[in-house]
Design a protein around this motif. Sequence first.
Motif, mmCIF file in Angstrom:
data_model
loop_
_atom_site.group_PDB
_atom_site.id
_atom_site.type_symbol
_atom_site.label_atom_id
_atom_site.label_comp_id
_atom_site.label_asym_id
_atom_site.label_seq_id
_atom_site.Cartn_x
_atom_site.Cartn_y
_atom_site.Cartn_z
ATOM 1 N N LYS A 1 0.844 -1.186 0.000
ATOM 2 C CA LYS A 1 0.000 0.000 0.000
ATOM 3 C C LYS A 1 0.884 1.242 0.000
ATOM 4 N N GLY B 1 0.412 5.367 0.556
ATOM 5 C CA GLY B 1 -0.568 6.324 1.036
ATOM 6 C C GLY B 1 -0.672 7.570 0.179
ATOM 7 N N ASP C 1 4.933 -1.114 2.858
ATOM 8 C CA ASP C 1 3.890 -0.093 2.836
ATOM 9 C C ASP C 1 4.499 1.287 3.097
ATOM 10 N N PRO D 1 3.703 5.149 4.101
ATOM 11 C CA PRO D 1 2.671 5.999 4.683
ATOM 12 C C PRO D 1 2.369 7.223 3.824
ATOM 13 N N PHE E 1 -3.340 4.748 8.467
ATOM 14 C CA PHE E 1 -2.628 3.941 7.476
ATOM 15 C C PHE E 1 -1.758 2.900 8.167
ATOM 16 N N SER F 1 -1.940 -1.325 7.927
ATOM 17 C CA SER F 1 -0.843 -1.906 7.154
ATOM 18 C C SER F 1 -0.742 -3.401 7.457
#
Length: 262
Positions: free
Chosen positions: A163, A165, A179, A181, A252, A256
């Motif tokens: 992911k 952000g 991930d 942020p 976030f 995660s």
Amino acid sequence: MTRPASIHPTAQVDPAAVIGANVGIGAYSVIGADVHVGEGTVIGPHVVIEGPTRIGRDNRIAQFASLGGDPQDKKFGGEHTELVIGDRNLIREFVTINRGTGDGGGFTRIGNDNWVLAYVHIAHDCQIGNNVVFSNYSALAGHVEIGDWTILSGYSGVHQFCKVGAHAFIGMGCLVGHDVPPFVTMANEQQGRPRGINSEGLKRRGFDAPRIAAIKRAYRTLYMAGLSLPEAREQLATQARESDDVRAMLDFIDRSERALAR
């Protein structure tokens, strides 16, 4: 003024496709069954769109793009999956975007107002927000999530299930395996590492000095204070009481599923 679709005589449009008003389809393009193209979308020559695919209004799709093809996943067994594209996206030459998979939610989704530049690949089950820029040759593996206003520089790549952000910046050639942020810049190394916040991008989008200062403070807490992730999270929770942006970073982190880029 509403006009019928303009379809070049060499284009092949399946009778089951649904083509909206004011749509243009260029020479030698192929539009498959169960493809819906929204009003005002322009499709260049030599484009292939397979279904099920839903495309919204006022998109611009350049020549040689390939949209809605089968996912590149060995587990895919021909189940019903879809590609859903929103409104006002620019999709340039040789872009490939695949449909979803049955065990990945069934949908690949592209939001609104995105720039997807030449040779970009977006794999199955990716979820893309709004106002994202994919620079040339950037690529996403399957199941990736990209937040609003993110920029992916040329030749960057994101590992499956990661992911990224909102308002993040992924530098040129950076490979993302964790991930990222919101607001964070990843740069400088092939295995990308955090390199501050995307302050210039935030200024361009109207973030004022106090908002940016709060985000910088949160970044220092998360990355520069020598704290463990639980310790940093505790301090971020306090900072989030006075900043919706820090709250977004904290939310976030809490959702995660892969290791956080640190």
